[in-house]
Design a protein around this motif. Sequence first.
Motif, PDB file in Angstrom:
ATOM      1  N   LEU A 233      -4.671   2.845   2.033  1.00  0.00           N
ATOM      2  CA  LEU A 233      -5.018   1.433   1.869  1.00  0.00           C
ATOM      3  C   LEU A 233      -3.857   0.630   1.295  1.00  0.00           C
ATOM      4  O   LEU A 233      -3.672  -0.532   1.659  1.00  0.00           O
ATOM      5  CB  LEU A 233      -6.264   1.288   1.001  1.00  0.00           C
ATOM      6  CG  LEU A 233      -7.556   1.770   1.654  1.00  0.00           C
ATOM      7  CD1 LEU A 233      -8.704   1.712   0.667  1.00  0.00           C
ATOM      8  CD2 LEU A 233      -7.864   0.966   2.899  1.00  0.00           C
ATOM      9  N   SER A 234      -3.065   1.232   0.422  1.00  0.00           N
ATOM     10  CA  SER A 234      -1.904   0.502  -0.109  1.00  0.00           C
ATOM     11  C   SER A 234      -0.873   0.261   0.989  1.00  0.00           C
ATOM     12  O   SER A 234      -0.167  -0.742   0.966  1.00  0.00           O
ATOM     13  CB  SER A 234      -1.280   1.257  -1.276  1.00  0.00           C
ATOM     14  OG  SER A 234      -0.632   2.430  -0.823  1.00  0.00           O
TER      15      SER A 234
ATOM     16  N   VAL B   6     -10.101  -0.821   5.440  1.00  0.00           N
ATOM     17  CA  VAL B   6     -11.096  -0.377   4.454  1.00  0.00           C
ATOM     18  C   VAL B   6     -12.362   0.075   5.170  1.00  0.00           C
ATOM     19  O   VAL B   6     -12.913   1.148   4.884  1.00  0.00           O
ATOM     20  CB  VAL B   6     -11.404  -1.501   3.441  1.00  0.00           C
ATOM     21  CG1 VAL B   6     -12.584  -1.128   2.556  1.00  0.00           C
ATOM     22  CG2 VAL B   6     -10.182  -1.807   2.592  1.00  0.00           C
TER      23      VAL B   6
ATOM     24  N   LEU C  85      -6.501   5.751  -1.266  1.00  0.00           N
ATOM     25  CA  LEU C  85      -5.745   4.715  -1.965  1.00  0.00           C
ATOM     26  C   LEU C  85      -4.336   4.578  -1.401  1.00  0.00           C
ATOM     27  O   LEU C  85      -3.819   3.459  -1.261  1.00  0.00           O
ATOM     28  CB  LEU C  85      -5.699   5.013  -3.460  1.00  0.00           C
ATOM     29  CG  LEU C  85      -7.033   4.848  -4.191  1.00  0.00           C
ATOM     30  CD1 LEU C  85      -6.884   5.280  -5.641  1.00  0.00           C
ATOM     31  CD2 LEU C  85      -7.532   3.420  -4.087  1.00  0.00           C
TER      32      LEU C  85
ATOM     33  N   GLU D  22      -2.036  -2.734   2.914  1.00  0.00           N
ATOM     34  CA  GLU D  22      -2.247  -3.887   2.047  1.00  0.00           C
ATOM     35  C   GLU D  22      -3.723  -4.242   1.936  1.00  0.00           C
ATOM     36  O   GLU D  22      -4.107  -5.408   1.893  1.00  0.00           O
ATOM     37  CB  GLU D  22      -1.414  -5.072   2.519  1.00  0.00           C
ATOM     38  CG  GLU D  22       0.076  -4.795   2.477  1.00  0.00           C
ATOM     39  CD  GLU D  22       0.905  -5.913   3.067  1.00  0.00           C
ATOM     40  OE1 GLU D  22       0.336  -6.883   3.598  1.00  0.00           O
ATOM     41  OE2 GLU D  22       2.134  -5.801   2.996  1.00  0.00           O
ATOM     42  N   TYR D  23      -4.571  -3.222   1.898  1.00  0.00           N
ATOM     43  CA  TYR D  23      -6.019  -3.355   1.705  1.00  0.00           C
ATOM     44  C   TYR D  23      -6.658  -4.277   2.739  1.00  0.00           C
ATOM     45  O   TYR D  23      -7.509  -5.096   2.410  1.00  0.00           O
ATOM     46  CB  TYR D  23      -6.335  -3.805   0.279  1.00  0.00           C
ATOM     47  CG  TYR D  23      -5.837  -2.807  -0.738  1.00  0.00           C
ATOM     48  CD1 TYR D  23      -6.579  -1.690  -1.043  1.00  0.00           C
ATOM     49  CD2 TYR D  23      -4.597  -2.965  -1.348  1.00  0.00           C
ATOM     50  CE1 TYR D  23      -6.119  -0.747  -1.947  1.00  0.00           C
ATOM     51  CE2 TYR D  23      -4.126  -2.028  -2.257  1.00  0.00           C
ATOM     52  CZ  TYR D  23      -4.893  -0.927  -2.551  1.00  0.00           C
ATOM     53  OH  TYR D  23      -4.435  -0.004  -3.439  1.00  0.00           O
ATOM     54  N   ASP D  24      -6.223  -4.136   3.966  1.00  0.00           N
ATOM     55  CA  ASP D  24      -6.786  -4.893   5.074  1.00  0.00           C
ATOM     56  C   ASP D  24      -8.269  -4.529   5.208  1.00  0.00           C
ATOM     57  O   ASP D  24      -8.626  -3.354   5.200  1.00  0.00           O
ATOM     58  CB  ASP D  24      -6.029  -4.538   6.362  1.00  0.00           C
ATOM     59  CG  ASP D  24      -6.564  -5.268   7.569  1.00  0.00           C
ATOM     60  OD1 ASP D  24      -7.001  -6.420   7.415  1.00  0.00           O
ATOM     61  OD2 ASP D  24      -6.540  -4.675   8.666  1.00  0.00           O
TER      62      ASP D  24
END
Length: 130
Positions: free
Chosen positions: A33-34, A43, A30, A37-39
């Motif tokens: 990924l933050s 992921v 998490l 920016e949850y690309d």
Amino acid sequence: MRWIRRAVRVADGDAFQASLFGALVLALDLWLLSRTEYDPTAVAALVGLDSAGALAGLGIGLVGARVDAHHRRDTTPAVSQGVRLVRCAATGALYVHLLLPVALVADFVLHPDHLIGVLGGTLDRDDAPR
């Protein structure tokens, strides 16, 4: 001091370690990924890395269980063996996260233009002929 022995026994248990390592992997995923920016590419990369690490840990756990069973009679109940394999998978996934900084350093050593690009520069010299 019974409570110390009991705490050590709990911390040494497979269920505690599986939940702790799983929580660490989830927290690291998490956080990473933050930062991206949850690309979708990030992921997919993390899912692949976590899966590869979990499969490697699971394979090592299965080999270890087979070696233990070959050398001595294993009286561990089947439920505990399943929890042990989950712990092995979580450990493998966690080890992948611990190797990510090494991969980052290797990328910067092999491709110094990535580091310069991250810092906002270019490899072009100002005095180079055009």
